[in-house]
Design a protein around this motif. Structure first.
Motif, PDB file in Angstrom:
ATOM      1  N   ASN A 170       6.958 -33.642   8.806  1.00  0.00           N
ATOM      2  CA  ASN A 170       5.782 -34.306   8.240  1.00  0.00           C
ATOM      3  C   ASN A 170       4.463 -33.710   8.725  1.00  0.00           C
ATOM      4  N   GLY A 171       4.523 -32.764   9.663  1.00  0.00           N
ATOM      5  CA  GLY A 171       3.302 -32.140  10.149  1.00  0.00           C
ATOM      6  C   GLY A 171       3.207 -32.140  11.665  1.00  0.00           C
ATOM      7  N   THR A 172       1.979 -31.949  12.162  1.00  0.00           N
ATOM      8  CA  THR A 172       1.732 -31.822  13.603  1.00  0.00           C
ATOM      9  C   THR A 172       0.739 -32.870  14.050  1.00  0.00           C
ATOM     10  N   SER A 173       1.009 -33.469  15.219  1.00  0.00           N
ATOM     11  CA  SER A 173       0.070 -34.440  15.777  1.00  0.00           C
ATOM     12  C   SER A 173      -0.186 -34.105  17.238  1.00  0.00           C
ATOM     13  N   VAL A 174      -1.421 -34.358  17.668  1.00  0.00           N
ATOM     14  CA  VAL A 174      -1.809 -34.108  19.056  1.00  0.00           C
ATOM     15  C   VAL A 174      -1.521 -35.358  19.875  1.00  0.00           C
ATOM     16  N   VAL A 175      -0.918 -35.176  21.018  1.00  0.00           N
ATOM     17  CA  VAL A 175      -0.656 -36.297  21.930  1.00  0.00           C
ATOM     18  C   VAL A 175      -1.971 -36.709  22.583  1.00  0.00           C
ATOM     19  N   ASP A 176      -2.251 -37.999  22.553  1.00  0.00           N
ATOM     20  CA  ASP A 176      -3.507 -38.515  23.108  1.00  0.00           C
ATOM     21  C   ASP A 176      -3.431 -38.504  24.643  1.00  0.00           C
ATOM     22  N   LEU A 177      -4.198 -37.591  25.241  1.00  0.00           N
ATOM     23  CA  LEU A 177      -4.153 -37.428  26.695  1.00  0.00           C
ATOM     24  C   LEU A 177      -5.482 -36.893  27.184  1.00  0.00           C
TER      25      LEU A 177
ATOM     26  N   ALA B 212      -6.236 -33.260  25.662  1.00  0.00           N
ATOM     27  CA  ALA B 212      -5.191 -32.465  25.021  1.00  0.00           C
ATOM     28  C   ALA B 212      -5.606 -32.148  23.587  1.00  0.00           C
ATOM     29  N   GLY B 213      -5.223 -30.981  23.131  1.00  0.00           N
ATOM     30  CA  GLY B 213      -5.534 -30.560  21.773  1.00  0.00           C
ATOM     31  C   GLY B 213      -4.419 -29.707  21.208  1.00  0.00           C
ATOM     32  N   ASN B 214      -4.733 -29.013  20.114  1.00  0.00           N
ATOM     33  CA  ASN B 214      -3.748 -28.143  19.463  1.00  0.00           C
ATOM     34  C   ASN B 214      -4.185 -26.684  19.491  1.00  0.00           C
ATOM     35  N   THR B 215      -5.069 -26.351  20.462  1.00  0.00           N
ATOM     36  CA  THR B 215      -5.591 -24.981  20.505  1.00  0.00           C
ATOM     37  C   THR B 215      -5.306 -24.313  21.842  1.00  0.00           C
ATOM     38  N   THR B 216      -5.233 -23.010  21.789  1.00  0.00           N
ATOM     39  CA  THR B 216      -5.113 -22.181  22.981  1.00  0.00           C
ATOM     40  C   THR B 216      -6.049 -20.996  22.802  1.00  0.00           C
ATOM     41  N   ARG B 217      -5.977 -20.040  23.702  1.00  0.00           N
ATOM     42  CA  ARG B 217      -6.760 -18.814  23.591  1.00  0.00           C
ATOM     43  C   ARG B 217      -5.857 -17.622  23.825  1.00  0.00           C
ATOM     44  N   GLY B 218      -6.239 -16.502  23.230  1.00  0.00           N
ATOM     45  CA  GLY B 218      -5.463 -15.293  23.380  1.00  0.00           C
ATOM     46  C   GLY B 218      -5.876 -14.522  24.623  1.00  0.00           C
TER      47      GLY B 218
ATOM     48  N   PRO C  72       6.870 -45.263  21.293  1.00  0.00           N
ATOM     49  CA  PRO C  72       6.694 -43.978  20.606  1.00  0.00           C
ATOM     50  C   PRO C  72       6.749 -42.812  21.598  1.00  0.00           C
ATOM     51  N   ALA C  73       7.265 -41.686  21.133  1.00  0.00           N
ATOM     52  CA  ALA C  73       7.402 -40.512  21.994  1.00  0.00           C
ATOM     53  C   ALA C  73       6.052 -40.073  22.550  1.00  0.00           C
ATOM     54  N   ALA C  74       5.006 -40.103  21.727  1.00  0.00           N
ATOM     55  CA  ALA C  74       3.690 -39.619  22.165  1.00  0.00           C
ATOM     56  C   ALA C  74       3.175 -40.411  23.357  1.00  0.00           C
ATOM     57  N   GLU C  75       3.441 -41.709  23.334  1.00  0.00           N
ATOM     58  CA  GLU C  75       2.971 -42.562  24.437  1.00  0.00           C
ATOM     59  C   GLU C  75       3.681 -42.193  25.741  1.00  0.00           C
TER      60      GLU C  75
ATOM     61  N   ILE D 235      -7.379 -20.519  19.251  1.00  0.00           N
ATOM     62  CA  ILE D 235      -6.336 -20.357  18.242  1.00  0.00           C
ATOM     63  C   ILE D 235      -5.686 -21.716  18.031  1.00  0.00           C
ATOM     64  N   ALA D 236      -5.679 -22.231  16.802  1.00  0.00           N
ATOM     65  CA  ALA D 236      -5.010 -23.490  16.487  1.00  0.00           C
ATOM     66  C   ALA D 236      -3.559 -23.195  16.124  1.00  0.00           C
ATOM     67  N   VAL D 237      -2.651 -24.037  16.640  1.00  0.00           N
ATOM     68  CA  VAL D 237      -1.224 -23.800  16.393  1.00  0.00           C
ATOM     69  C   VAL D 237      -0.566 -25.078  15.893  1.00  0.00           C
ATOM     70  N   THR D 238       0.575 -24.922  15.219  1.00  0.00           N
ATOM     71  CA  THR D 238       1.277 -26.068  14.628  1.00  0.00           C
ATOM     72  C   THR D 238       2.661 -26.290  15.232  1.00  0.00           C
ATOM     73  N   GLY D 239       3.127 -25.399  16.062  1.00  0.00           N
ATOM     74  CA  GLY D 239       4.454 -25.525  16.659  1.00  0.00           C
ATOM     75  C   GLY D 239       4.748 -24.288  17.492  1.00  0.00           C
ATOM     76  N   PHE D 240       5.917 -24.257  18.127  1.00  0.00           N
ATOM     77  CA  PHE D 240       6.191 -23.150  19.048  1.00  0.00           C
ATOM     78  C   PHE D 240       6.252 -21.803  18.344  1.00  0.00           C
ATOM     79  N   ASP D 241       6.943 -21.716  17.216  1.00  0.00           N
ATOM     80  CA  ASP D 241       7.054 -20.421  16.524  1.00  0.00           C
ATOM     81  C   ASP D 241       5.679 -19.908  16.122  1.00  0.00           C
ATOM     82  N   ASP D 242       4.849 -20.807  15.599  1.00  0.00           N
ATOM     83  CA  ASP D 242       3.485 -20.425  15.219  1.00  0.00           C
ATOM     84  C   ASP D 242       2.683 -20.018  16.452  1.00  0.00           C
ATOM     85  N   TYR D 243       2.874 -20.754  17.535  1.00  0.00           N
ATOM     86  CA  TYR D 243       2.189 -20.486  18.810  1.00  0.00           C
ATOM     87  C   TYR D 243       2.542 -19.100  19.342  1.00  0.00           C
TER      88      TYR D 243
END
Length: 699
Positions: free
Chosen positions: A163-170, A177-183, A117-120, A192-200
């Motif tokens: 199909n959505g967004t998944s966090v890579v286990d790291l 690793a998570g799906n959040t950043t800060r401004g 799998p890509a995530a691995e 800030i939670a994000v779902t992809g680059f455009d949203d980010y």
């Protein structure tokens, strides 16, 4: 196909490291993914002071299954050999296939590596990238073993598709690793939670973060120039500072402030250097007077008072800095205008070591002055002015201003020489004698400046050659390659016919006379001339002149006159691009090869002159006529340094040489005819050899 988004969020990354770090992140991650079998459609890396971002589009969801056939030992081979093969292939005995080959029965194994799998794969690649990241400098913090340029706070690593967004286990030293950043640190510090680059990218923009460094550069420059234009002023362009400032802010806010009136009479270069080096301010000048009157600073946040408090603080700090600069300037002017003038500074340089084997700066000034006097007549300069300029050109190294701002050396020398009432040619030489420093730097054209600039660089080269401190490989601690290129550009761009070998001998003689450790100075002149030729080859190759053409011209007499050497090389290069030139070269090489083989075979040299009375074929007689006419045309042209005319003389030989080889057999059975024709070939070699050593030209 999913898209991958990675963000490494940390404390502020030094501006000078950001662009390289973003590219390193992109290269290391994408190379690792491809090596593991994950191809992708595109990738982009971005950076801000607090984050490195990588977006990878169109990534495979998993690596492909790989099937590989591996040849093993022969059937009947020792058991240990078969067991070793099985271990390497990860198979059992019953999975081997026995096949007949021309060399007998051989075991074969079909090895299948299932896809992952890509995530691995991403987790492995990203962890390896982070732990082995090539920062110029890095640090460790807390109790962990991880090193990063500044403390790493968080890792955003997500895969997103329809199909959505998944966090890579790291997890790296407790940083999951998570799906959040800060401004923005101050204006939007929450997660800030994000779902992809455009949203980010969109959410960061709303959180006062401009992700793209190019966008920050454009925004800063546009707003700075707009504010200056509104006041009838111009921003002094500084691309290096612009790139640096864009790496200091995530949300650029451009502010323009005024410089106190008491500092406006400082030289504009002093104001600009002080503001750039100490405050990272852009200079704003009045186009009518050329004075620096205001400054531009770039804040990293918006404020309720529209930056008034920030400007006030910056102006206060700037005034203190400029007060120091004004103090240095006024003190230096008093020295320059005193009875002793700049000579007081020169005396102080007697206490400053240039190199432990080459003496003090004052001793070096004496050498440069003596050499400048010798060079002056060659470049059309007054010898007295050249010596005077050489004696004060480095005086500003003792000044307070240059001690504070070394990058102003030379420039301040001009100001001080003018204040001391020295001739303008001398003052200009103080500023210009360091030039050219690089390939894009302007070359001095005033004769006095040219004489001192050449003397300065030639003394450096002969001095370090004398003490055997030459460049080796990629190492050139004393910038001797740059000095040689500076000499080449000074000579060529001013069309100076400098007898370099003689001048190098004079410079080496001066060094040997004054520096007891430089006993081999004169012996190194030929070696140093070869160094110049090597640098000239690089310089001319960059201009499209072939290396073999340059070698052919260097092999000629007078190769120490670089101006004539280059004129010869350019004329030969142009000639060889023509049909006549290309064909004559082939004819010359044919003649030279036949002649060389005959001389080696016969043990004699055929160079005693062919006799026309033995010519039988009309083509042979025509070649006699052509060589006589060619020699009469080429020799005077070479003496007159008219290489274009010499090439035209060469072109006239093309047809007769071609016709000769078509009609005449050189190695005739009649020995008299054979010797005469070989001597005729020698004439071809001699006449063509006046232009260049064509044996070194390829083709």
């Amino acid at each position: 196909m999913p898209d991958l988004l990675i963000e490494l969020f940390s404390e502020e990354i030094p501006a000078r490291m950001q662009a390289r770090a973003a590219e390193d992140l992109k290269k290391r991650v994408t190379d690792g993914l491809v090596e593991a079998g994950l191809t992708y459609a595109g990738a982009a890396a971005l950076s801000t002071p607090r984050r490195l971002t990588l977006a990878v589009d169109g990534l495979l969801a998993e690596s492909p299954t790989i099937r590989e056939e591996r040849k093993g030992p022969k059937a009947g081979a020792p058991e240990k050999a078969i067991e070793g093969f099985l271990r390497g292939a990860g198979l059992t005995r019953d999975q081997l296939e026995e096949r007949e080959t021309p060399k007998g029965a051989v075991y074969f194994a079909m090895i299948e590596k299932p896809g992952r799998p890509a995530a691995e794969i991403i987790a492995e690649v990203l962890e390896g990238t982070i732990r082995n990241f090539p920062w110029p400098k890095s640090m460790r913090w807390g109790a962990g073993s991880l090193r990063w340029v500044r403390p790493l706070h968080s890792i955003l690593c997500i895969l997103s598709d329809e199909n959505g967004t998944s966090v890579v286990d790291l997890d790296i030293d407790g940083i999951k690793a998570g799906n959040t950043t800060r401004g923005h640190r101050f204006m939007a510090p929450d997660e800030i939670a994000v779902t992809g680059f455009d949203d980010y990218a969109a959410k960061l923009k709303r959180a006062y973060v401009v992700l793209d460094a190019r966008e920050r550069v454009e925004a800063i420059w546009q707003e700075a120039t707009n504010q200056a234009f509104a006041s009838g002023l111009d921003v002094v362009e500084d691309k290096g500072l612009l790139a640096e400032v864009a790496g200091l802010v995530e949300w650029p806010v451009v502010l323009m402030g005024a410089i106190d009136a008491e500092f406006l009479e400082l030289p504009p270069e002093v104001l600009q250097t002080s503001m750039r080096e100490h405050q990272k301010f852009f200079s704003v000048k009045n186009p009518k007077t050329g004075r620096i009157e205001k400054f531009i600073t770039v804040a990293n946040r918006e404020t309720a008072d529209n930056g008034a408090t920030i400007l006030a603080g910056n102006q206060k700090v700037l005034s203190a800095r400029l007060a120091d600069a004004k103090f240095f300037w006024e003190n230096d002017l008093r020295v320059a205008k005193s009875e002793a003038g700049m000579s007081a500074w020169v005396e102080n340089l007697g206490n400053v070591t240039f190199h432990n084997k080459l003496g003090t700066q004052a001793a070096r000034i004496d050498r440069i002055a003596a050499l400048a006097r010798e060079i002056a007549p060659v470049v059309g300069a007054d010898a007295d002015l050249a010596e005077q300029a050489a004696r004060v050109a480095k005086a500003d190294l003792s000044s307070e201003m240059v001690y504070e701002f070394p990058e102003l050396q030379g420039l301040m020398g001009r100001y001080y020489a003018e204040a001391a009432g020295l001739p303008q040619e001398v003052a200009n030489a103080c500023e210009q004698h360091y030039s050219p420093l690089g390939p894009g730097d302007d070359v001095p054209s005033e004769p006095v400046s040219v004489a001192v600039a050449l003397a300065d660089k030639l003394d450096t080269l002969t001095g370090f050659w004398a003490i055997d401190e030459k460049p080796t490989g990629s190492k050139d601690p004393y910038a001797l390659r740059r000095a040689a290129l500076g000499v080449i550009r000074l000579v060529l761009e001013n069309d100076v016919q400098l007898p370099l070998k003689r001048v190098l001998g004079q410079a080496a003689g001066i060094v040997r006379k004054e520096i007891t450790s430089a006993h081999n100075a004169l012996a190194n002149v030929d070696d140093l001339l070869s160094f110049f030729h090597d640098r000239l080859k690089v310089f001319l190759r960059d201009q499209g002149i072939r290396h073999d053409v340059i070698d052919a011209c260097i092999a000629m007499e007078g190769n120490d006159d670089l101006t004539l050497l280059v004129k010869r090389a350019r004329a030969l290069e142009d000639f060889l691009k023509t049909e006549d030139g290309e064909n004559l070269l082939q004819g010359f090489k044919r003649a030279n090869n036949i002649l060389s083989q005959a001389e080696e075979k016969d043990g004699v040299e055929y160079s005693y002159g062919a006799d026309r009375k033995f010519a039988e074929d009309p083509a042979e007689k025509a070649l006699f006529d052509a060589l006589e006419a060619g020699g009469a045309a080429i020799s005077p042209a070479i003496e007159a340094e008219d290489f274009a005319a010499a090439m035209r003389g060469m072109a006239a030989l093309r047809a007769p040489v071609d016709a000769f080889f078509e009609a005449v057999q050189v190695n005739a059975e009649n020995e008299v005819l054979r010797r005469n024709r070989l001597n005729l070939l020698s004439q071809i070699r001699q006449v063509c050899g006046q232009v260049a050593d064509l044996t070194k030209v390829e083709g």
